[in-house]
Design an enzyme around this catalytic site. Structure first.
Site, short mmCIF file in Angstrom:
data_model
loop_
_atom_site.label_atom_id
_atom_site.label_comp_id
_atom_site.label_asym_id
_atom_site.label_seq_id
_atom_site.Cartn_x
_atom_site.Cartn_y
_atom_site.Cartn_z
N ASP A 125 2.88 14.88 -3.65
CA ASP A 125 3.44 14.01 -2.62
C ASP A 125 4.83 14.44 -2.16
O ASP A 125 5.58 13.63 -1.59
CB ASP A 125 3.51 12.56 -3.13
CG ASP A 125 2.13 11.92 -3.21
OD1 ASP A 125 1.34 12.14 -2.28
OD2 ASP A 125 1.86 11.23 -4.20
N ASP A 151 -5.09 11.96 1.95
CA ASP A 151 -3.66 11.72 2.11
C ASP A 151 -2.85 13.02 2.08
O ASP A 151 -1.79 13.13 2.70
CB ASP A 151 -3.12 10.81 1.00
CG ASP A 151 -4.04 9.68 0.60
OD1 ASP A 151 -5.26 9.90 0.54
OD2 ASP A 151 -3.54 8.59 0.29
N THR A 159 -14.50 7.98 -3.78
CA THR A 159 -13.32 7.22 -3.34
C THR A 159 -12.52 6.74 -4.54
O THR A 159 -13.06 6.61 -5.64
CB THR A 159 -13.71 6.02 -2.47
OG1 THR A 159 -12.54 5.52 -1.80
CG2 THR A 159 -14.32 4.89 -3.29
N ARG A 169 -6.89 3.47 5.76
CA ARG A 169 -5.68 4.28 5.77
C ARG A 169 -6.02 5.76 5.72
O ARG A 169 -5.33 6.60 6.31
CB ARG A 169 -4.74 3.89 4.61
CG ARG A 169 -3.34 4.47 4.80
CD ARG A 169 -2.28 3.76 3.96
NE ARG A 169 -2.38 4.02 2.55
CZ ARG A 169 -2.66 3.11 1.61
NH1 ARG A 169 -2.90 1.86 1.96
NH2 ARG A 169 -2.70 3.43 0.34
#
Length: 394
Positions: A112, A177, A237, A249
């Site tokens: 991240d 993401d 998921t 999202r």
């Protein structure tokens, strides 16, 4: 003397008045966001902590001292408020809060880093052009690319030791993401003139395009790979309703990220793919009239399922950029989402909601975590979208 006004002049006046009306909306909404966030800025500076959401009792929940993927959003909010107002207190708050996680730039067990550093130090560099922020982005990118596996063609998302993911039996998980972390790599290639960062970003984007998406343009949340062969082990998921559902999202991340990939590469396949994702979202039978998605497009209790304002904000910001490459094709939908978010259904009253702007976001419903609460990244993408409306003069 008779004065005649041509149709072209009348049309120009109408367009000007229409633009002024929209600009009035974005400026007014940005001002209201600043008023709401100012007490949160004061508290965060005093506590030297980064706000994430609120607890059940309404008190501020601060980001974790260790790993927390949301650390960069609040400093990013402060930088955007500084850019919009030129109030030095926002700059001071941004600098103070982003110093808290500066050492994280050297982490190699965290995917991240783009969320952390591109959204904070990256905003800082673009707004101030201060070279001290440039090296932070380079250092963070060097850490991030250590997680790239050539066999797979992706940057690994989660490590599989001493955390909840270790119980899943995964080998090399990659989440949708992770596409959002590529922007920092593209930027650092420009800053350094070294294509290695860009090439990794492109490879990751292409592999994700191949394996994460269904024929209708929707995406899986997690794809687990064999790190030795690069073959796909499973598509599952972690945040969505089901393995085959479309977590809201995640769909917004995909649209935003492939639009961003087109910005840096001008490769039309990314633009076409972003439009394919947009079509899935905007024409989905479960896409609400107000444009703010349910937390999952396949949630079983629609229309009573929780909405996710964070997905709406990410989607709006992505659609605004996508509209710049498509003759404003998606600008009306983006503006509609933002006006819905600005309504009482999603925007908190002044002084409420822990001083966050948006309410009714969903962090992780399957884990019962942060459901129907404010989230710092919802405010981040909401303000980013409003800033883009203002910058475009509409």
């Amino acid at each position: 003397m008779k004065v005649t006004i041509s149709k072209a002049v009348i049309l120009s006046l109408v367009l000007i008045l229409s633009a002024c009306k929209t600009a009035e909306f974005s400026e007014k909404t940005l001002k209201e966001s600043e008023e709401q966030l100012t007490p949160l800025r004061t508290i965060s500076v005093k506590e030297n902590k980064i706000p994430r959401t609120i607890e059940k009792d309404g008190k501020i929940r601060w980001v974790l001292e260790g790993y927390d993927w949301t650390k960069g959003f609040w400093p990013g909010v402060c930088w955007m408020q500084y850019e919009n107002t030129l109030d030095p207190k926002w700059k001071e708050a941004a600098e103070l809060n982003q110093k808290i996680f500066l050492a994280d730039k050297d982490l190699t067990n965290d995917h991240d880093l783009g969320f952390l550093f591109n959204n904070s130090y990256g905003k800082a560099y673009k707004i101030t052009n201060d070279p001290k922020y440039r090296q932070v982005l380079i250092d963070a990118s060097n850490s991030l690319i250590t997680r790239f596996n050539k066999n797979v063609g992706c940057i690994q998302s989660w490590d599989l030791k001493d955390n909840w993911q270790s119980k899943k039996g995964w080998s090399f998980p990659v989440i949708i993401d992770n596409m959002m972390n590529l922007e920092m790599l593209f930027e650092v290639s420009i800053l350094t003139g070294d294509d290695k960062y860009k090439n990794i970003a492109i490879t990751h984007a292409n592999t994700t395009m191949k394996n994460h998406f269904r024929p209708d343009g929707s995406s899986y949340h997690v794809v687990d790979y064999n790190p030795q062969t690069g073959s796909v082990n499973s598509k599952i998921t972690a945040q969505g309703y089901a393995d085959e559902s479309a977590w809201a999202r995640g769909q917004a991340w995909g649209l935003y990220a492939y639009t961003m990939c087109y910005r840096y590469t001008k490769d039309k396949k990314y633009l076409d793919f972003a439009e394919k994702i947009a079509k899935f979202i905007l024409t989905n039978p479960n896409y609400p009239q107000d444009g703010v998605p349910y937390w999952d497009f396949n949630a079983p209790n629609i229309p009573n399922a929780p909405r996710d304002a964070s997905s709406g904000a990410i989607l709006a910001s992505g659609l605004i950029e996508l509209s710049t490459y498509t003759n404003d094709k998606y600008l009306k939908q983006a503006t509609h989402i933002l006006k819905s978010l600005a309504s009482d259904n999603y925007t908190a009253k002044l002084g409420e909601n822990g001083h966050f702007v948006l309410k009714n976001s969903v962090g992780s419903l399957p884990m019962g975590n942060e459901v129907s609460v404010p989230l710092n990244y919802a405010d981040y993408y909401y303000i980013e979208a409003l800033m883009e409306l203002k910058k475009r003069g509409i």
